[in-house]
Write a protein that holds these residues in place. Structure first.
Motif, short mmCIF file in Angstrom:
data_model
loop_
_atom_site.label_atom_id
_atom_site.label_comp_id
_atom_site.label_asym_id
_atom_site.label_seq_id
_atom_site.Cartn_x
_atom_site.Cartn_y
_atom_site.Cartn_z
N GLU A 248 0.82 -1.20 0.00
CA GLU A 248 0.00 0.00 0.00
C GLU A 248 0.86 1.26 0.00
O GLU A 248 0.57 2.24 -0.69
N GLU A 249 1.97 1.23 0.75
CA GLU A 249 2.83 2.41 0.82
C GLU A 249 3.59 2.63 -0.49
O GLU A 249 3.83 3.78 -0.88
N ASP A 250 3.97 1.54 -1.16
CA ASP A 250 4.69 1.69 -2.44
C ASP A 250 3.78 2.14 -3.56
O ASP A 250 4.23 2.76 -4.53
N GLY A 251 2.49 1.83 -3.47
CA GLY A 251 1.55 2.22 -4.51
C GLY A 251 1.71 1.38 -5.77
O GLY A 251 2.43 0.38 -5.79
N THR A 252 1.03 1.80 -6.84
CA THR A 252 1.06 1.03 -8.09
C THR A 252 2.46 1.01 -8.69
O THR A 252 3.20 1.99 -8.57
N ARG A 253 2.81 -0.11 -9.32
CA ARG A 253 4.14 -0.25 -9.93
C ARG A 253 4.03 -0.50 -11.43
O ARG A 253 4.97 -0.97 -12.06
N ASP A 254 2.89 -0.20 -12.05
CA ASP A 254 2.69 -0.49 -13.47
C ASP A 254 3.69 0.24 -14.35
O ASP A 254 4.16 -0.29 -15.35
N THR A 255 4.03 1.47 -13.99
CA THR A 255 4.96 2.25 -14.80
C THR A 255 6.39 1.83 -14.57
O THR A 255 7.16 1.59 -15.50
N GLU A 256 6.78 1.66 -13.29
CA GLU A 256 8.16 1.34 -12.96
C GLU A 256 8.52 -0.11 -13.28
O GLU A 256 9.66 -0.43 -13.58
N ARG A 257 7.52 -1.02 -13.19
CA ARG A 257 7.73 -2.45 -13.41
C ARG A 257 8.89 -2.98 -12.57
O ARG A 257 9.74 -3.74 -13.03
N SER A 258 8.94 -2.57 -11.33
CA SER A 258 9.92 -3.08 -10.38
C SER A 258 9.32 -2.94 -8.99
O SER A 258 8.40 -2.15 -8.77
N TYR A 259 9.83 -3.71 -8.05
CA TYR A 259 9.32 -3.63 -6.68
C TYR A 259 9.63 -2.26 -6.09
O TYR A 259 10.67 -1.65 -6.38
N GLY A 260 8.71 -1.79 -5.22
CA GLY A 260 8.94 -0.54 -4.53
C GLY A 260 9.90 -0.72 -3.37
O GLY A 260 10.21 -1.85 -2.96
N PRO A 261 10.38 0.35 -2.79
CA PRO A 261 11.37 0.27 -1.71
C PRO A 261 10.86 -0.47 -0.47
O PRO A 261 11.61 -1.21 0.18
N LYS A 262 9.59 -0.29 -0.13
CA LYS A 262 9.05 -0.95 1.06
C LYS A 262 8.94 -2.46 0.86
O LYS A 262 9.26 -3.24 1.77
N VAL A 263 8.51 -2.87 -0.33
CA VAL A 263 8.41 -4.30 -0.61
C VAL A 263 9.80 -4.93 -0.65
O VAL A 263 10.00 -6.04 -0.14
N LYS A 264 10.77 -4.25 -1.25
CA LYS A 264 12.13 -4.78 -1.28
C LYS A 264 12.69 -4.92 0.13
O LYS A 264 13.38 -5.90 0.45
N GLN A 265 12.38 -3.95 0.98
CA GLN A 265 12.82 -4.03 2.37
C GLN A 265 12.17 -5.22 3.07
O GLN A 265 12.82 -5.95 3.83
N TRP A 266 10.88 -5.43 2.80
CA TRP A 266 10.18 -6.56 3.41
C TRP A 266 10.77 -7.89 2.93
O TRP A 266 10.98 -8.80 3.71
#
Length: 302
Positions: A248-266
Protein backbone atom coordinates in the motif's frame (compact mmCIF):
# COMPACT_ATOMS: atom_id res chain seq x y z
CA UNK A 1 26.66 -1.00 -10.99
CA UNK A 2 29.07 0.00 -13.74
CA UNK A 3 28.14 -2.83 -16.14
CA UNK A 4 24.47 -1.78 -16.14
CA UNK A 5 25.47 1.83 -16.80
CA UNK A 6 27.60 0.77 -19.77
CA UNK A 7 24.73 -1.24 -21.27
CA UNK A 8 22.29 1.65 -20.81
CA UNK A 9 24.72 4.08 -22.43
CA UNK A 10 25.26 1.74 -25.40
CA UNK A 11 21.52 1.26 -25.92
CA UNK A 12 20.53 4.89 -25.51
CA UNK A 13 23.34 6.22 -27.72
CA UNK A 14 23.70 5.90 -31.49
CA UNK A 15 22.25 2.95 -33.37
CA UNK A 16 25.61 1.15 -33.65
CA UNK A 17 25.69 0.28 -29.95
CA UNK A 18 23.23 -2.63 -29.91
CA UNK A 19 25.70 -5.46 -30.56
CA UNK A 20 28.11 -4.01 -28.00
CA UNK A 21 25.26 -3.82 -25.48
CA UNK A 22 24.37 -7.47 -26.12
CA UNK A 23 27.95 -8.58 -25.52
CA UNK A 24 27.88 -6.74 -22.20
CA UNK A 25 24.49 -8.32 -21.47
CA UNK A 26 26.15 -11.72 -21.99
CA UNK A 27 28.54 -10.87 -19.15
CA UNK A 28 25.58 -9.68 -17.09
CA UNK A 29 23.70 -12.95 -17.67
CA UNK A 30 26.69 -14.88 -16.35
CA UNK A 31 26.90 -12.74 -13.21
CA UNK A 32 23.16 -13.04 -12.61
CA UNK A 33 23.17 -16.78 -13.29
CA UNK A 34 20.04 -16.49 -15.46
CA UNK A 35 20.05 -19.22 -18.12
CA UNK A 36 17.13 -17.77 -20.10
CA UNK A 37 18.72 -14.34 -20.32
CA UNK A 38 21.96 -15.94 -21.54
CA UNK A 39 20.08 -18.08 -24.08
CA UNK A 40 18.25 -15.04 -25.46
CA UNK A 41 21.42 -12.93 -25.69
CA UNK A 42 23.34 -15.77 -27.37
CA UNK A 43 20.52 -16.25 -29.88
CA UNK A 44 20.40 -12.56 -30.76
CA UNK A 45 24.18 -12.47 -31.20
CA UNK A 46 24.62 -15.74 -33.11
CA UNK A 47 21.19 -16.31 -34.63
CA UNK A 48 18.39 -18.70 -33.66
CA UNK A 49 18.95 -22.37 -34.42
CA UNK A 50 16.44 -24.25 -36.59
CA UNK A 51 14.93 -26.04 -33.59
CA UNK A 52 14.68 -22.95 -31.37
CA UNK A 53 11.48 -20.96 -30.90
CA UNK A 54 11.87 -17.36 -32.03
CA UNK A 55 10.32 -14.44 -30.10
CA UNK A 56 7.11 -12.97 -31.57
CA UNK A 57 8.91 -9.80 -32.70
CA UNK A 58 10.99 -11.92 -35.12
CA UNK A 59 7.91 -13.38 -36.83
CA UNK A 60 7.29 -11.22 -39.90
CA UNK A 61 4.31 -10.93 -42.22
CA UNK A 62 5.02 -11.52 -45.91
CA UNK A 63 3.06 -10.14 -48.87
CA UNK A 64 3.05 -12.56 -51.80
CA UNK A 65 4.01 -10.89 -55.06
CA UNK A 66 4.26 -12.31 -58.56
CA UNK A 67 4.95 -11.86 -62.22
CA UNK A 68 1.94 -13.08 -64.19
CA UNK A 69 0.97 -13.37 -67.85
CA UNK A 70 -2.25 -13.86 -69.79
CA UNK A 71 -0.33 -15.23 -72.78
CA UNK A 72 -0.10 -11.82 -74.44
CA UNK A 73 1.10 -9.43 -71.76
CA UNK A 74 3.37 -9.79 -68.72
CA UNK A 75 2.43 -7.98 -65.51
CA UNK A 76 5.16 -7.39 -62.93
CA UNK A 77 5.00 -6.84 -59.17
CA UNK A 78 1.42 -8.00 -58.78
CA UNK A 79 0.03 -8.76 -55.31
CA UNK A 80 -1.26 -12.33 -55.49
CA UNK A 81 -4.48 -13.33 -53.67
CA UNK A 82 -4.05 -15.86 -50.87
CA UNK A 83 -7.40 -16.23 -49.08
CA UNK A 84 -8.39 -19.13 -51.29
CA UNK A 85 -5.40 -21.15 -50.02
CA UNK A 86 -5.77 -23.83 -47.38
CA UNK A 87 -4.93 -22.22 -44.04
CA UNK A 88 -1.81 -24.28 -43.38
CA UNK A 89 -0.31 -23.36 -46.75
CA UNK A 90 -1.41 -19.73 -46.43
CA UNK A 91 0.26 -19.43 -43.04
CA UNK A 92 3.43 -21.02 -44.40
CA UNK A 93 3.68 -18.59 -47.31
CA UNK A 94 2.60 -15.36 -45.61
CA UNK A 95 4.77 -15.55 -42.49
CA UNK A 96 8.48 -16.01 -41.95
CA UNK A 97 10.74 -16.36 -38.93
CA UNK A 98 13.79 -14.14 -38.93
CA UNK A 99 16.55 -16.36 -37.48
CA UNK A 100 19.65 -14.40 -38.50
CA UNK A 101 21.87 -12.69 -35.90
CA UNK A 102 20.96 -9.15 -34.92
CA UNK A 103 24.08 -7.89 -36.72
CA UNK A 104 22.78 -9.38 -39.98
CA UNK A 105 19.28 -8.02 -39.34
CA UNK A 106 20.81 -4.57 -38.82
CA UNK A 107 22.44 -4.85 -42.25
CA UNK A 108 19.09 -5.89 -43.75
CA UNK A 109 17.49 -2.80 -42.20
CA UNK A 110 20.02 -0.53 -43.95
CA UNK A 111 19.59 -2.08 -47.39
CA UNK A 112 18.24 0.18 -50.13
CA UNK A 113 16.71 -2.81 -51.91
CA UNK A 114 13.73 -4.89 -50.89
CA UNK A 115 14.69 -8.28 -49.50
CA UNK A 116 12.50 -11.01 -50.96
CA UNK A 117 11.84 -14.71 -50.42
CA UNK A 118 11.68 -16.63 -53.71
CA UNK A 119 8.97 -19.30 -53.92
CA UNK A 120 9.55 -22.57 -55.71
CA UNK A 121 7.43 -23.37 -58.83
CA UNK A 122 5.59 -26.16 -57.01
CA UNK A 123 3.57 -23.45 -55.22
CA UNK A 124 2.46 -21.80 -58.47
CA UNK A 125 -0.56 -24.09 -59.21
CA UNK A 126 -2.12 -23.36 -55.79
CA UNK A 127 -1.47 -19.62 -56.13
CA UNK A 128 -2.83 -19.56 -59.71
CA UNK A 129 -6.26 -20.72 -58.49
CA UNK A 130 -6.79 -17.24 -57.05
CA UNK A 131 -6.34 -15.57 -60.45
CA UNK A 132 -8.82 -15.09 -63.27
CA UNK A 133 -8.85 -17.78 -65.94
CA UNK A 134 -6.10 -17.61 -68.52
CA UNK A 135 -3.40 -16.18 -66.24
CA UNK A 136 -0.22 -18.05 -65.45
CA UNK A 137 2.36 -17.31 -62.77
CA UNK A 138 5.86 -16.87 -64.13
CA UNK A 139 7.55 -16.00 -60.82
CA UNK A 140 6.40 -15.58 -57.22
CA UNK A 141 8.08 -14.21 -54.15
CA UNK A 142 7.36 -12.91 -50.68
CA UNK A 143 8.17 -9.37 -49.59
CA UNK A 144 8.40 -8.07 -46.03
CA UNK A 145 6.58 -4.93 -45.04
CA UNK A 146 8.53 -1.67 -45.23
CA UNK A 147 10.74 -1.21 -42.17
CA UNK A 148 10.19 -4.76 -40.87
CA UNK A 149 13.88 -5.40 -40.21
CA UNK A 150 14.39 -2.01 -38.59
CA UNK A 151 11.44 -2.78 -36.32
CA UNK A 152 13.12 -6.01 -35.15
CA UNK A 153 16.30 -4.08 -34.30
CA UNK A 154 14.26 -1.47 -32.45
CA UNK A 155 12.37 -4.16 -30.51
CA UNK A 156 15.59 -5.84 -29.32
CA UNK A 157 17.06 -2.51 -28.28
CA UNK A 158 13.89 -1.39 -26.47
CA UNK A 159 13.32 -4.70 -24.66
CA UNK A 160 16.89 -5.02 -23.44
CA UNK A 161 16.89 -1.39 -22.33
CA UNK A 162 13.62 -1.85 -20.42
CA UNK A 163 15.03 -4.89 -18.62
CA UNK A 164 18.32 -3.21 -17.67
CA UNK A 165 16.58 -0.04 -16.47
CA UNK A 166 14.20 -2.11 -14.32
CA UNK A 167 17.12 -4.11 -12.97
CA UNK A 168 19.09 -0.98 -12.14
CA UNK A 169 16.11 0.40 -10.23
CA UNK A 170 15.68 -2.83 -8.25
CA UNK A 171 19.25 -3.51 -7.12
CA UNK A 172 20.81 -1.88 -4.08
CA UNK A 173 23.23 0.92 -4.95
CA UNK A 174 26.13 -0.85 -3.23
CA UNK A 175 25.52 -4.26 -4.82
CA UNK A 176 28.59 -6.49 -4.88
CA UNK A 177 29.18 -8.73 -7.89
CA UNK A 178 30.07 -11.57 -5.51
CA UNK A 179 26.55 -11.82 -4.09
CA UNK A 180 24.73 -10.58 -7.18
CA UNK A 181 23.12 -13.96 -7.93
CA UNK A 182 21.45 -14.17 -4.53
CA UNK A 183 20.24 -10.58 -4.75
CA UNK A 184 18.94 -11.28 -8.27
CA UNK A 185 16.82 -14.12 -6.88
CA UNK A 186 15.55 -11.92 -4.07
CA UNK A 187 14.30 -9.15 -6.38
CA UNK A 188 12.90 -11.51 -9.02
CA UNK A 189 15.28 -10.73 -11.89
CA UNK A 190 14.12 -13.70 -13.95
CA UNK A 191 10.49 -12.54 -13.92
CA UNK A 192 11.67 -9.02 -14.68
CA UNK A 193 13.57 -10.26 -17.73
CA UNK A 194 10.68 -12.43 -18.86
CA UNK A 195 8.22 -9.54 -18.71
CA UNK A 196 10.48 -7.02 -20.45
CA UNK A 197 11.69 -9.24 -23.29
CA UNK A 198 8.95 -11.80 -23.91
CA UNK A 199 5.89 -10.11 -22.42
CA UNK A 200 3.80 -10.94 -19.38
CA UNK A 201 1.72 -13.63 -21.09
CA UNK A 202 4.53 -15.78 -22.51
CA UNK A 203 5.85 -18.78 -20.62
CA UNK A 204 9.55 -19.59 -20.67
CA UNK A 205 11.48 -21.74 -18.20
CA UNK A 206 10.89 -20.22 -14.79
CA UNK A 207 12.34 -22.89 -12.58
CA UNK A 208 11.31 -26.31 -11.40
CA UNK A 209 9.09 -27.81 -8.78
CA UNK A 210 6.16 -26.00 -7.20
CA UNK A 211 7.79 -22.60 -7.59
CA UNK A 212 7.32 -22.74 -11.34
CA UNK A 213 3.54 -22.80 -10.81
CA UNK A 214 3.27 -20.03 -8.23
CA UNK A 215 2.40 -17.36 -10.78
CA UNK A 216 -0.63 -19.41 -11.87
CA UNK A 217 -2.08 -19.18 -8.35
CA UNK A 218 -1.68 -15.41 -7.96
CA UNK A 219 -3.39 -12.85 -10.18
CA UNK A 220 -2.55 -9.21 -10.69
CA UNK A 221 -3.61 -6.98 -7.77
CA UNK A 222 -5.15 -10.00 -5.98
CA UNK A 223 -3.63 -9.66 -2.54
CA UNK A 224 -5.89 -12.35 -1.08
CA UNK A 225 -4.47 -14.86 -3.57
CA UNK A 226 -0.94 -13.70 -2.82
CA UNK A 227 -1.52 -14.03 0.91
CA UNK A 228 -2.90 -17.56 0.49
CA UNK A 229 0.17 -18.68 -1.49
CA UNK A 230 2.47 -17.21 1.14
CA UNK A 231 0.57 -18.98 3.92
CA UNK A 232 0.94 -22.26 2.05
CA UNK A 233 4.69 -21.71 2.06
CA UNK A 234 4.93 -21.02 5.76
CA UNK A 235 4.77 -17.21 5.89
CA UNK A 236 3.08 -16.01 9.09
CA UNK A 237 0.07 -13.72 9.34
CA UNK A 238 2.10 -10.93 10.92
CA UNK A 239 4.57 -10.95 8.02
CA UNK A 240 1.71 -11.03 5.50
CA UNK A 241 0.18 -8.02 7.23
CA UNK A 242 3.49 -6.17 6.98
CA UNK A 243 3.67 -7.00 3.27
CA UNK A 244 0.16 -5.62 2.73
CA UNK A 245 1.22 -2.37 4.37
CA UNK A 246 4.41 -2.26 2.27
CA UNK A 247 2.41 -2.78 -0.94
CA UNK A 248 0.00 0.00 0.00
CA UNK A 249 2.83 2.41 0.82
CA UNK A 250 4.69 1.69 -2.44
CA UNK A 251 1.55 2.22 -4.51
CA UNK A 252 1.06 1.03 -8.09
CA UNK A 253 4.14 -0.25 -9.93
CA UNK A 254 2.69 -0.49 -13.47
CA UNK A 255 4.96 2.25 -14.80
CA UNK A 256 8.16 1.34 -12.96
CA UNK A 257 7.73 -2.45 -13.41
CA UNK A 258 9.92 -3.08 -10.38
CA UNK A 259 9.32 -3.63 -6.68
CA UNK A 260 8.94 -0.54 -4.53
CA UNK A 261 11.37 0.27 -1.71
CA UNK A 262 9.05 -0.95 1.06
CA UNK A 263 8.41 -4.30 -0.61
CA UNK A 264 12.13 -4.78 -1.28
CA UNK A 265 12.82 -4.03 2.37
CA UNK A 266 10.18 -6.56 3.41
CA UNK A 267 11.64 -9.20 1.08
CA UNK A 268 15.10 -8.61 2.49
CA UNK A 269 13.77 -9.14 6.00
CA UNK A 270 12.05 -12.37 4.98
CA UNK A 271 15.20 -13.71 3.32
CA UNK A 272 17.05 -12.99 6.56
CA UNK A 273 14.48 -15.12 8.43
CA UNK A 274 14.77 -18.03 5.98
CA UNK A 275 16.38 -21.14 7.41
CA UNK A 276 15.60 -20.08 10.97
CA UNK A 277 12.87 -20.92 13.43
CA UNK A 278 11.03 -17.78 12.26
CA UNK A 279 10.64 -19.24 8.75
CA UNK A 280 11.68 -22.81 8.24
CA UNK A 281 12.39 -22.53 4.50
CA UNK A 282 15.75 -22.65 2.73
CA UNK A 283 17.20 -19.34 1.61
CA UNK A 284 17.17 -20.25 -2.10
CA UNK A 285 13.64 -21.62 -1.95
CA UNK A 286 12.48 -18.57 -0.01
CA UNK A 287 13.84 -16.21 -2.66
CA UNK A 288 12.05 -18.13 -5.40
CA UNK A 289 8.73 -18.22 -3.55
CA UNK A 290 8.72 -14.51 -2.80
CA UNK A 291 9.97 -13.39 -6.22
CA UNK A 292 7.51 -15.50 -8.21
CA UNK A 293 4.47 -14.79 -6.03
CA UNK A 294 5.01 -11.03 -5.68
CA UNK A 295 5.94 -10.65 -9.35
CA UNK A 296 2.65 -12.35 -10.25
CA UNK A 297 0.76 -9.99 -7.93
CA UNK A 298 2.25 -6.97 -9.69
CA UNK A 299 1.66 -8.49 -13.13
CA UNK A 300 5.37 -8.87 -13.87
CA UNK A 301 4.86 -12.57 -14.64
CA UNK A 302 2.40 -14.56 -16.74
Amino acid sequence: MRLLTEIIEALSGDQSGLVDALFKAKVLSHRLGDADLKRWVDSELSGYSDDAAVPPYRCLHVTIMGQVSDGFNVYNDQVLPVFHLEKRLRDKLTATELRESIAVVEQFSKSEHDLVIAFQPEYFPALRKGLRGGFEILRAWGKHSVGAHLQVVTEVRARLLEFVLNLEGSLPEDVDARNLRQIAEDVGVHEMFKGAVFGDNVNINIGSGSQSHLSNAVHKNDFAGLAQVLREHGVGEEDIGELRQAVEEDGTRDTERSYGPKVKQWMGGMIAKAGSAAWNVGVQAAGGVLANAISAYYGFSS
